[in-house]
Motif scaffolding. Structure first.
Motif, PDB file in Angstrom:
ATOM      1  N   ALA A  32       0.827  -1.211   0.000  1.00 51.80           N
ATOM      2  CA  ALA A  32       0.000   0.000   0.000  1.00 51.80           C
ATOM      3  C   ALA A  32       0.862   1.263   0.000  1.00 51.80           C
ATOM      4  CB  ALA A  32      -0.933  -0.009   1.213  1.00 51.80           C
ATOM      5  N   ALA A  33       1.888   1.272   0.829  1.00 50.89           N
ATOM      6  CA  ALA A  33       2.778   2.443   0.869  1.00 50.89           C
ATOM      7  C   ALA A  33       3.484   2.628  -0.465  1.00 50.89           C
ATOM      8  CB  ALA A  33       3.789   2.280   2.001  1.00 50.89           C
ATOM      9  N   PHE A  34       3.889   1.523  -1.065  1.00 51.73           N
ATOM     10  CA  PHE A  34       4.554   1.559  -2.371  1.00 51.73           C
ATOM     11  C   PHE A  34       3.591   2.066  -3.447  1.00 51.73           C
ATOM     12  CE2 PHE A  34       5.515  -0.807  -6.327  1.00 51.73           C
ATOM     13  CZ  PHE A  34       6.796  -0.332  -6.588  1.00 51.73           C
ATOM     14  N   ALA A  35       2.360   1.560  -3.461  1.00 50.49           N
ATOM     15  CA  ALA A  35       1.374   1.978  -4.466  1.00 50.49           C
ATOM     16  C   ALA A  35       1.047   3.456  -4.323  1.00 50.49           C
ATOM     17  CB  ALA A  35       0.107   1.133  -4.331  1.00 50.49           C
ATOM     18  N   GLU A  36       0.969   3.925  -3.094  1.00 48.78           N
ATOM     19  CA  GLU A  36       0.670   5.341  -2.883  1.00 48.78           C
ATOM     20  C   GLU A  36       1.852   6.212  -3.307  1.00 48.78           C
ATOM     21  OE1 GLU A  36      -2.062   7.495   0.326  1.00 48.78           O
ATOM     22  OE2 GLU A  36      -0.344   6.462   1.209  1.00 48.78           O
ATOM     23  N   ARG A  37       3.054   5.750  -3.018  1.00 47.89           N
ATOM     24  CA  ARG A  37       4.254   6.535  -3.356  1.00 47.89           C
ATOM     25  C   ARG A  37       4.369   6.747  -4.863  1.00 47.89           C
ATOM     26  NH1 ARG A  37       8.004   3.197  -1.454  1.00 47.89           N
ATOM     27  NH2 ARG A  37       7.471   3.932   0.624  1.00 47.89           N
ATOM     28  N   TYR A  38       4.016   5.715  -5.637  1.00 42.83           N
ATOM     29  CA  TYR A  38       4.177   5.792  -7.090  1.00 42.83           C
ATOM     30  C   TYR A  38       2.844   5.919  -7.826  1.00 42.83           C
ATOM     31  CZ  TYR A  38       8.997   4.562  -6.147  1.00 42.83           C
ATOM     32  OH  TYR A  38      10.292   4.577  -5.681  1.00 42.83           O
ATOM     33  N   ASP A  39       1.754   6.121  -7.086  1.00 44.18           N
ATOM     34  CA  ASP A  39       0.428   6.342  -7.658  1.00 44.18           C
ATOM     35  C   ASP A  39       0.036   5.222  -8.620  1.00 44.18           C
ATOM     36  OD1 ASP A  39      -1.977   7.660  -7.971  1.00 44.18           O
ATOM     37  OD2 ASP A  39      -1.249   8.979  -9.567  1.00 44.18           O
ATOM     38  N   LEU A  40      -0.033   4.005  -8.086  1.00 43.07           N
ATOM     39  CA  LEU A  40      -0.292   2.813  -8.893  1.00 43.07           C
ATOM     40  C   LEU A  40      -1.695   2.267  -8.658  1.00 43.07           C
ATOM     41  CD1 LEU A  40       3.020   0.847  -8.222  1.00 43.07           C
ATOM     42  CD2 LEU A  40       2.572   2.544 -10.028  1.00 43.07           C
ATOM     43  N   PHE A  41      -2.248   1.642  -9.694  1.00 44.57           N
ATOM     44  CA  PHE A  41      -3.408   0.779  -9.515  1.00 44.57           C
ATOM     45  C   PHE A  41      -2.947  -0.503  -8.831  1.00 44.57           C
ATOM     46  CE2 PHE A  41      -5.345   3.038 -13.253  1.00 44.57           C
ATOM     47  CZ  PHE A  41      -6.513   3.437 -12.612  1.00 44.57           C
ATOM     48  N   VAL A  42      -3.810  -1.057  -7.988  1.00 48.57           N
ATOM     49  CA  VAL A  42      -3.553  -2.369  -7.396  1.00 48.57           C
ATOM     50  C   VAL A  42      -4.679  -3.294  -7.841  1.00 48.57           C
ATOM     51  CG1 VAL A  42      -3.200  -3.698  -5.289  1.00 48.57           C
ATOM     52  CG2 VAL A  42      -2.389  -1.325  -5.425  1.00 48.57           C
ATOM     53  N   HIS A  54      -7.644 -13.670   5.762  1.00 48.55           N
ATOM     54  CA  HIS A  54      -7.626 -12.917   4.511  1.00 48.55           C
ATOM     55  C   HIS A  54      -7.931 -11.452   4.778  1.00 48.55           C
ATOM     56  CE1 HIS A  54      -8.159 -11.772   0.361  1.00 48.55           C
ATOM     57  NE2 HIS A  54      -9.369 -11.323   0.632  1.00 48.55           N
ATOM     58  N   THR A  55      -7.068 -10.587   4.281  1.00 46.93           N
ATOM     59  CA  THR A  55      -7.307  -9.144   4.318  1.00 46.93           C
ATOM     60  C   THR A  55      -7.520  -8.659   2.900  1.00 46.93           C
ATOM     61  OG1 THR A  55      -5.899  -8.864   6.280  1.00 46.93           O
ATOM     62  CG2 THR A  55      -6.369  -6.891   4.969  1.00 46.93           C
ATOM     63  N   SER A  56      -8.685  -8.132   2.632  1.00 46.23           N
ATOM     64  CA  SER A  56      -8.951  -7.575   1.307  1.00 46.23           C
ATOM     65  C   SER A  56      -8.211  -6.245   1.184  1.00 46.23           C
ATOM     66  CB  SER A  56     -10.460  -7.366   1.117  1.00 46.23           C
ATOM     67  OG  SER A  56     -10.741  -6.952  -0.205  1.00 46.23           O
ATOM     68  N   PHE A  57      -7.397  -6.126   0.147  1.00 46.27           N
ATOM     69  CA  PHE A  57      -6.497  -4.975   0.031  1.00 46.27           C
ATOM     70  C   PHE A  57      -7.258  -3.652   0.077  1.00 46.27           C
ATOM     71  CE2 PHE A  57      -3.797  -1.896  -2.086  1.00 46.27           C
ATOM     72  CZ  PHE A  57      -2.555  -2.147  -1.498  1.00 46.27           C
ATOM     73  N   ALA A  58      -8.420  -3.598  -0.554  1.00 44.59           N
ATOM     74  CA  ALA A  58      -9.178  -2.345  -0.614  1.00 44.59           C
ATOM     75  C   ALA A  58      -9.649  -1.879   0.751  1.00 44.59           C
ATOM     76  CB  ALA A  58     -10.373  -2.501  -1.556  1.00 44.59           C
ATOM     77  N   SER A  59      -9.631  -2.781   1.752  1.00 40.57           N
ATOM     78  CA  SER A  59     -10.068  -2.392   3.093  1.00 40.57           C
ATOM     79  C   SER A  59      -8.996  -1.616   3.852  1.00 40.57           C
ATOM     80  CB  SER A  59     -10.464  -3.636   3.895  1.00 40.57           C
ATOM     81  OG  SER A  59      -9.326  -4.440   4.198  1.00 40.57           O
ATOM     82  N   LEU A  60      -7.761  -1.597   3.346  1.00 40.04           N
ATOM     83  CA  LEU A  60      -6.707  -0.829   4.003  1.00 40.04           C
ATOM     84  C   LEU A  60      -6.979   0.662   3.851  1.00 40.04           C
ATOM     85  CD1 LEU A  60      -3.486  -2.753   2.903  1.00 40.04           C
ATOM     86  CD2 LEU A  60      -4.773  -2.987   5.030  1.00 40.04           C
ATOM     87  N   PRO A  61      -6.585   1.464   4.842  1.00 42.77           N
ATOM     88  CA  PRO A  61      -6.848   2.908   4.783  1.00 42.77           C
ATOM     89  C   PRO A  61      -6.319   3.543   3.501  1.00 42.77           C
ATOM     90  CG  PRO A  61      -6.067   2.296   6.965  1.00 42.77           C
ATOM     91  CD  PRO A  61      -5.923   1.073   6.104  1.00 42.77           C
ATOM     92  N   GLY A  62      -7.194   4.260   2.800  1.00 39.35           N
ATOM     93  CA  GLY A  62      -6.805   4.998   1.611  1.00 39.35           C
ATOM     94  C   GLY A  62      -6.637   4.189   0.351  1.00 39.35           C
ATOM     95  N   MET A  63      -6.901   2.881   0.395  1.00 38.14           N
ATOM     96  CA  MET A  63      -6.616   2.030  -0.761  1.00 38.14           C
ATOM     97  C   MET A  63      -7.825   1.770  -1.663  1.00 38.14           C
ATOM     98  SD  MET A  63      -3.442   1.414  -1.023  1.00 38.14           S
ATOM     99  CE  MET A  63      -3.083   3.042  -0.312  1.00 38.14           C
TER     100      MET A  63
END
Length: 388
Positions: free
Chosen positions: A186-196, A212-221
Motif C-alpha cells: 500500500a505504501a509503495f502503491a501510494e508513493r508511485y500512484d499505482l493501480f492495485v 484474509h485481508t482484502s487490500f481495498a479495506s486498508l486505509p486509503g486504498m
C-alpha cells in the motif's frame, strides 16, 4: 499465400495447465493439474438454476450484472471485509474472475504500461496483461515463506510502472499475504500512484489460523484498488464462469463497457442462482470450506513427502508446489510427464509459474478433489517411491 497470424497470438498460446489436462485425458489419468474443483455444488446454489430459467431469467442482463447479484456481492464484502460497496456503481459481474481482470486491464492500462507481478505467478495474469499490450515485471518471492521486501519492489519500479497485481491467497504458492505485507504494498502503491489489481478468488480457503485481508479495506486504498473475485472455487462451479470486479465508480464504468463489448453479460440464470445461494448460505458454509480443505491439504502433503516430493505447504488456496527431488528429466515439463506416465496423475510444470529459467525443480498439484479421488491420488503417488 501471404496470410499469417496476428502479432497478439503469441500471448494466448495454450497454457501448460491445459496442455497437461489434455495429456491427462489421453492417458485416462487423474487430473490434479487444472483447478477444476470437482467437489459438490451446494444445493442452495444448484437448486436455484431451474427455478431461474422457469421464471424467465433467460435474457441479457445489465452489462454490470443482475441487480440482485450485485447487491449480494456488496453485502458479502461488507460482511467479510467491512467495506462499504455501492452495488449500483462499484460492482461489475463478468465472465469469471479472468474475464473481470481482462476488462480491468483493457480499461485502465495503455500499451507499454508496466505492471508488477509476484513470482511464482498465475500464468493467466501474465497472459492477460500481455493481451492488453502491458508489460509484466516480476518480483520473485523468496523461500522460505515466499517473502519479499520493500526494496524488492523499489528495484522493479520504473517511470512506466502503472500497477501491481496481488493474488491472495496465491495460486500456485498458497501464500496468504499478511496485513504487514499488504501495508508495504500500500505504501509503495501510494508513493508511485499505482493501480492495485487483486485476485482474491481463494479468499475462503485459509489454513492454520491465517486470515484474509482484502487490500481495498486498508486505509486509503479503495480508490486505487480493483478487487477481483468470483464464485468458481467457493461454490465448485468453475464451468459457470461467474466473477466480478469491485472498484471506485470512476473505473467501474469503463470496465463495464469492456465487459459489455467482450461478453455482453454473464449467463443470466446462473447469476440469479448464485444470488439466491448467497442469500441462503450463512457464514458457517464459508468456515467449513477451510476445515474441509485443510484435511485434504494435510493428507495430500503427507503423501507427497512419502513419495519423495517435498511440498511447500500452502497457507491458503488449494494448490501445492512440490520439489521434484531426483525424478528423471532436465525440465519441469519432462518431470511432470514422468509423474503422469508412472502414476496417471497430472501436475503442472513449475516453470509455468516463473520467468524463463526458473521453476524446473517444481511441479504443482491441485487437491480440490472429492475424498475418494484424493485417496486414490495418494495411493498412486506411492508408486514414485516404489520405482514402479
Amino acid at each position: 499465400m501471404s496470410l499469417a497470424l496476428g502479432t497478439r497470438h503469441g500471448c494466448v498460446m495454450q497454457s501448460e495447465i491445459r496442455t497437461m489436462s489434455i495429456a491427462c485425458a489421453k492417458a485416462g489419468g487423474i487430473n490434479l493439474s487444472q483447478g477444476v474443483c470437482d467437489t459438490p455444488v451446494p444445493r442452495e446454489v444448484s437448486g436455484s438454476v431451474a427455478r431461474a430459467v422457469a421464471e424467465g431469467c433467460n435474457t441479457y442482463t445489465h452489462y454490470a450484472g443482475l441487480k440482485a447479484l450485485r447487491e449480494a456481492i456488496a453485502l458479502k464484502q461488507k460482511r467479510f471485509s467491512g467495506q462499504d460497496v455501492d452495488p449500483e456503481s462499484e460492482v461489475i459481474v463478468s465472465a469469471g474472475a479472468t474475464g473481470a481482470m481482462y476488462c480491468a486491464f483493457q480499461a485502465l492500462l495503455s500499451p507499454g504500461d508496466e505492471v508488477i507481478v509476484f513470482e511464482p505467478f498465475y500464468g493467466y495474469h501474465v497472459s492477460t496483461l500481455v493481451a492488453a499490450e502491458a508489460v509484466p515485471v516480476s518480483v520473485p518471492l523468496a523461500l522460505p515463506g515466499w517473502s519479499f521486501t520493500a526494496h524488492d519492489l523499489e528495484r522493479a519500479v520504473t517511470s512506466r510502472t502503472r500497477g501491481i497485481i496481488v493474488n491472495t491467497p496465491a495460486n500456485p504458492s498458497g501464500k496468504v499475504f499478511s496485513r504487514e505485507d499488504l501495508e508495504v504494498i500500500a505504501a509503495f502503491a501510494e508513493r508511485y500512484d499505482l493501480f492495485v489489481f487483486t485476485d482474491e478468488i481463494y479468499e475462503h480457503f485459509l489454513y492454520d489460523g491465517h486470515r484474509h485481508t482484502s487490500f481495498a479495506s486498508l486505509p486509503g486504498m479503495k480508490a486505487r484498488t480493483i478487487t477481483v473475485s468470483g464464485f468458481s472455487k467457493t461454490f465448485s462451479i468453475t464451468g459457470w464462469r461467474l466473477g466480478y470486479a469491485i472498484c471506485d465508480a470512476r473505473w467501474a464504468s469503463a470496465i463495464g463497457y469492456f465487459n459489455d463489448l467482450v461478453y455482453v453479460c454473464a449467463p443470466s440464470p446462473l447469476q440469479a442462482a448464485v444470488a439466491e445461494g448467497m442469500r441462503l448460505l450463512d457464514d458457517s458454509y464459508y468456515r467449513a470450506l477451510s476445515r474441509e480443505y485443510v484435511k485434504k491439504r494435510d493428507r495430500f502433503c503427507d503423501a507427497l513427502r512419502q513419495a519423495g516430493l517435498s511440498p511447500h505447504v500452502p497457507e491458503g488456496a488449494y494448490y501445492v508446489l512440490a520439489d521434484t527431488g531426483d525424478l528423471p528429466g532436465r525440465s519441469a515439463t519432462r518431470k511432470a510427464m514422468y509423474i503422469l506416465e508412472k502414476t496417471g496423475l497430472a501436475s503442472v510444470p513449475g516453470s509455468a509459474f516463473f520467468s524463463e529459467g526458473r521453476g524446473d525443480d517444481l511441479v504443482r498439484f491441485c487437491f480440490a478433489k472429492e475424498d475418494a479421488v484424493l485417496d486414490e491420488a495418494c495411493r498412486r503417488l506411492a508408486l514414485l517411491r516404489q520405482g514402479s
